[in-house]
Design a protein around this motif. Sequence first.
Motif, PDB file in Angstrom:
ATOM      1  N   VAL A 160       0.863  -1.185   0.000  1.00  0.00           N
ATOM      2  CA  VAL A 160       0.000   0.000   0.000  1.00  0.00           C
ATOM      3  C   VAL A 160       0.894   1.228   0.000  1.00  0.00           C
ATOM      4  O   VAL A 160       1.797   1.349   0.836  1.00  0.00           O
ATOM      5  N   ASN A 161       0.646   2.132  -0.948  1.00  0.00           N
ATOM      6  CA  ASN A 161       1.440   3.354  -1.009  1.00  0.00           C
ATOM      7  C   ASN A 161       1.208   4.201   0.240  1.00  0.00           C
ATOM      8  O   ASN A 161       0.102   4.227   0.789  1.00  0.00           O
ATOM      9  N   PRO A 162       2.241   4.885   0.684  1.00  0.00           N
ATOM     10  CA  PRO A 162       2.049   5.801   1.810  1.00  0.00           C
ATOM     11  C   PRO A 162       1.152   6.970   1.406  1.00  0.00           C
ATOM     12  O   PRO A 162       0.970   7.260   0.219  1.00  0.00           O
ATOM     13  N   THR A 163       0.590   7.620   2.403  1.00  0.00           N
ATOM     14  CA  THR A 163      -0.293   8.765   2.185  1.00  0.00           C
ATOM     15  C   THR A 163       0.400  10.036   2.649  1.00  0.00           C
ATOM     16  O   THR A 163       0.934  10.084   3.762  1.00  0.00           O
ATOM     17  N   ALA A 164       0.380  11.036   1.802  1.00  0.00           N
ATOM     18  CA  ALA A 164       0.970  12.334   2.146  1.00  0.00           C
ATOM     19  C   ALA A 164      -0.131  13.356   2.419  1.00  0.00           C
ATOM     20  O   ALA A 164      -1.200  13.316   1.803  1.00  0.00           O
ATOM     21  N   ASN A 165       0.158  14.268   3.333  1.00  0.00           N
ATOM     22  CA  ASN A 165      -0.760  15.376   3.630  1.00  0.00           C
ATOM     23  C   ASN A 165       0.069  16.648   3.710  1.00  0.00           C
ATOM     24  O   ASN A 165       0.874  16.818   4.626  1.00  0.00           O
ATOM     25  N   ALA A 166      -0.116  17.544   2.740  1.00  0.00           N
ATOM     26  CA  ALA A 166       0.661  18.787   2.683  1.00  0.00           C
ATOM     27  C   ALA A 166       0.039  19.910   3.499  1.00  0.00           C
ATOM     28  O   ALA A 166       0.586  21.013   3.554  1.00  0.00           O
ATOM     29  N   GLY A 167      -1.094  19.652   4.109  1.00  0.00           N
ATOM     30  CA  GLY A 167      -1.738  20.675   4.931  1.00  0.00           C
ATOM     31  C   GLY A 167      -2.733  21.515   4.143  1.00  0.00           C
ATOM     32  O   GLY A 167      -2.914  21.364   2.930  1.00  0.00           O
ATOM     33  N   GLU A 168      -3.401  22.395   4.864  1.00  0.00           N
ATOM     34  CA  GLU A 168      -4.430  23.255   4.260  1.00  0.00           C
ATOM     35  C   GLU A 168      -3.804  24.339   3.389  1.00  0.00           C
ATOM     36  O   GLU A 168      -2.649  24.737   3.582  1.00  0.00           O
ATOM     37  N   ASP A 169      -4.597  24.821   2.405  1.00  0.00           N
ATOM     38  CA  ASP A 169      -4.156  25.970   1.613  1.00  0.00           C
ATOM     39  C   ASP A 169      -4.007  27.184   2.525  1.00  0.00           C
ATOM     40  O   ASP A 169      -4.692  27.330   3.547  1.00  0.00           O
ATOM     41  N   VAL A 170      -3.073  28.069   2.124  1.00  0.00           N
ATOM     42  CA  VAL A 170      -2.730  29.228   2.957  1.00  0.00           C
ATOM     43  C   VAL A 170      -3.028  30.511   2.187  1.00  0.00           C
ATOM     44  O   VAL A 170      -2.715  30.623   0.986  1.00  0.00           O
ATOM     45  N   PHE A 171      -3.622  31.509   2.883  1.00  0.00           N
ATOM     46  CA  PHE A 171      -3.877  32.833   2.301  1.00  0.00           C
ATOM     47  C   PHE A 171      -3.178  33.868   3.158  1.00  0.00           C
ATOM     48  O   PHE A 171      -3.370  33.922   4.373  1.00  0.00           O
ATOM     49  N   LEU A 227       2.235  26.907  -5.696  1.00  0.00           N
ATOM     50  CA  LEU A 227       1.824  25.526  -5.459  1.00  0.00           C
ATOM     51  C   LEU A 227       3.050  24.730  -5.020  1.00  0.00           C
ATOM     52  O   LEU A 227       4.058  24.686  -5.728  1.00  0.00           O
ATOM     53  N   PHE A 228       2.934  24.106  -3.835  1.00  0.00           N
ATOM     54  CA  PHE A 228       4.007  23.284  -3.295  1.00  0.00           C
ATOM     55  C   PHE A 228       3.503  21.842  -3.149  1.00  0.00           C
ATOM     56  O   PHE A 228       2.330  21.602  -2.838  1.00  0.00           O
ATOM     57  N   GLU A 229       4.437  20.903  -3.383  1.00  0.00           N
ATOM     58  CA  GLU A 229       4.073  19.479  -3.316  1.00  0.00           C
ATOM     59  C   GLU A 229       4.965  18.768  -2.303  1.00  0.00           C
ATOM     60  O   GLU A 229       6.177  18.941  -2.297  1.00  0.00           O
ATOM     61  N   LEU A 230       4.314  17.953  -1.469  1.00  0.00           N
ATOM     62  CA  LEU A 230       5.023  17.117  -0.507  1.00  0.00           C
ATOM     63  C   LEU A 230       5.008  15.676  -1.021  1.00  0.00           C
ATOM     64  O   LEU A 230       3.953  15.122  -1.336  1.00  0.00           O
ATOM     65  N   THR A 231       6.201  15.064  -1.109  1.00  0.00           N
ATOM     66  CA  THR A 231       6.336  13.661  -1.488  1.00  0.00           C
ATOM     67  C   THR A 231       6.865  12.881  -0.302  1.00  0.00           C
ATOM     68  O   THR A 231       7.879  13.261   0.304  1.00  0.00           O
ATOM     69  N   VAL A 232       6.178  11.783   0.046  1.00  0.00           N
ATOM     70  CA  VAL A 232       6.660  10.889   1.100  1.00  0.00           C
ATOM     71  C   VAL A 232       7.031   9.560   0.453  1.00  0.00           C
ATOM     72  O   VAL A 232       6.337   9.072  -0.434  1.00  0.00           O
ATOM     73  N   THR A 233       8.141   8.974   0.885  1.00  0.00           N
ATOM     74  CA  THR A 233       8.657   7.732   0.312  1.00  0.00           C
ATOM     75  C   THR A 233       8.932   6.750   1.435  1.00  0.00           C
ATOM     76  O   THR A 233       9.582   7.100   2.433  1.00  0.00           O
ATOM     77  N   ALA A 235      10.169   2.681   2.885  1.00  0.00           N
ATOM     78  CA  ALA A 235      11.398   1.889   2.787  1.00  0.00           C
ATOM     79  C   ALA A 235      11.449   1.055   1.518  1.00  0.00           C
ATOM     80  O   ALA A 235      12.530   0.651   1.079  1.00  0.00           O
ATOM     81  N   LYS A 236      10.305   0.762   0.907  1.00  0.00           N
ATOM     82  CA  LYS A 236      10.286  -0.033  -0.324  1.00  0.00           C
ATOM     83  C   LYS A 236      10.272   0.834  -1.573  1.00  0.00           C
ATOM     84  O   LYS A 236      10.129   0.326  -2.679  1.00  0.00           O
ATOM     85  N   GLY A 237      10.383   2.159  -1.395  1.00  0.00           N
ATOM     86  CA  GLY A 237      10.429   3.062  -2.537  1.00  0.00           C
ATOM     87  C   GLY A 237       9.071   3.505  -3.039  1.00  0.00           C
ATOM     88  O   GLY A 237       8.986   4.208  -4.047  1.00  0.00           O
ATOM     89  N   LEU A 238       7.988   3.108  -2.367  1.00  0.00           N
ATOM     90  CA  LEU A 238       6.653   3.559  -2.766  1.00  0.00           C
ATOM     91  C   LEU A 238       6.436   4.981  -2.274  1.00  0.00           C
ATOM     92  O   LEU A 238       6.925   5.371  -1.211  1.00  0.00           O
ATOM     93  N   THR A 239       5.695   5.745  -3.052  1.00  0.00           N
ATOM     94  CA  THR A 239       5.542   7.164  -2.747  1.00  0.00           C
ATOM     95  C   THR A 239       4.076   7.565  -2.652  1.00  0.00           C
ATOM     96  O   THR A 239       3.184   6.918  -3.202  1.00  0.00           O
ATOM     97  N   GLY A 240       3.860   8.675  -1.942  1.00  0.00           N
ATOM     98  CA  GLY A 240       2.574   9.351  -1.899  1.00  0.00           C
ATOM     99  C   GLY A 240       2.805  10.836  -2.016  1.00  0.00           C
ATOM    100  O   GLY A 240       3.846  11.350  -1.577  1.00  0.00           O
ATOM    101  N   LYS A 241       1.871  11.536  -2.655  1.00  0.00           N
ATOM    102  CA  LYS A 241       2.071  12.983  -2.881  1.00  0.00           C
ATOM    103  C   LYS A 241       0.807  13.746  -2.505  1.00  0.00           C
ATOM    104  O   LYS A 241      -0.314  13.233  -2.579  1.00  0.00           O
ATOM    105  N   ASP A 242       1.017  14.987  -2.077  1.00  0.00           N
ATOM    106  CA  ASP A 242      -0.090  15.915  -1.819  1.00  0.00           C
ATOM    107  C   ASP A 242       0.399  17.318  -2.050  1.00  0.00           C
ATOM    108  O   ASP A 242       1.613  17.600  -1.947  1.00  0.00           O
ATOM    109  N   GLN A 243      -0.526  18.230  -2.361  1.00  0.00           N
ATOM    110  CA  GLN A 243      -0.168  19.608  -2.698  1.00  0.00           C
ATOM    111  C   GLN A 243      -0.938  20.591  -1.834  1.00  0.00           C
ATOM    112  O   GLN A 243      -2.027  20.290  -1.343  1.00  0.00           O
ATOM    113  N   THR A 244      -0.307  21.743  -1.664  1.00  0.00           N
ATOM    114  CA  THR A 244      -0.954  22.841  -0.970  1.00  0.00           C
ATOM    115  C   THR A 244      -0.684  24.129  -1.718  1.00  0.00           C
ATOM    116  O   THR A 244       0.391  24.297  -2.321  1.00  0.00           O
ATOM    117  N   ARG A 245      -1.661  25.042  -1.692  1.00  0.00           N
ATOM    118  CA  ARG A 245      -1.549  26.342  -2.391  1.00  0.00           C
ATOM    119  C   ARG A 245      -1.338  27.466  -1.395  1.00  0.00           C
ATOM    120  O   ARG A 245      -1.911  27.456  -0.315  1.00  0.00           O
TER     121      ARG A 245
END
Length: 247
Positions: A160-171, A227-233, A235-245
């Motif tokens: 199962v790929n990991p899950t990333a959370n980049a947080g809420e959008d910021v103003f 727009l910024f993106e967080l990538t989490v990886t 130990a097996k090299g599987l990745t998850g991504k999320d973005q925040t504005r």
Amino acid sequence: TASDPNGTIGKVEFFSGTSKLGEDLTSPYSYVWNKVPAGTYSITAKATDNQNAVATSTAISITVTNPPPTVALTGPSDNSAFPAGTTVTITASATDPNGTVGKVEFYNGSLKLGEDATSPYTFVWNNAPAGSHSITAKATDNLNAVSTSKPVTISVKTLVNPTANAGEDVFLTLPDNAVTLIGSGVSGDGSALRYNWTQLYGPSTPAIFNAALPQINLAGLLEGAYLFELTVTDAKGLTGKDQTRIT
């Protein structure tokens, strides 16, 4: 041994039970019984003299044993884990104390996976299904003696790929031009995660502090949208991504 009190010995025949094995016409009387199967046998000798008088020896009981081969799995190691659909290479060592190893068969429980007739004994298990598997190797020698290795347990898991959370959008409203982004990640298999932040677009390229941590600090932002993106990886090299504005 055989002798005759009033003549000569014509032949000595050798028997296993009622089955004749062979004979010898000259002293010392002998017969070589090759490749004797394992079992218990009653052996006699029957002597016939030159006048066809016959005598049979007292029976001797012999037991022929066939020590089984020894076999052990050398790979994979016990309690190994593999991703579903992977290729698992199973290896074994086998020797025979009084002959040769004819073949080594590989089993998953009672299901035969394959066999190898030559050392090093190997089987490549393609697309191993998810689940827990008990792997054994069974060696058969040239006289059909069989032995089975100790089992090795392996697990094949659906990754199962990991899950990333980049947080809420910021103003932000200028002159406030700095922000802290707080991200997080959850591994699908409980392994440690690596983090990496990248900027996908924006009117400038602000300095990213601690880009390899879940939390980063940005400064020097200009008016516009980022727009910024967080990538989490894992130990097996599987990745998850999320973005925040950031606006």
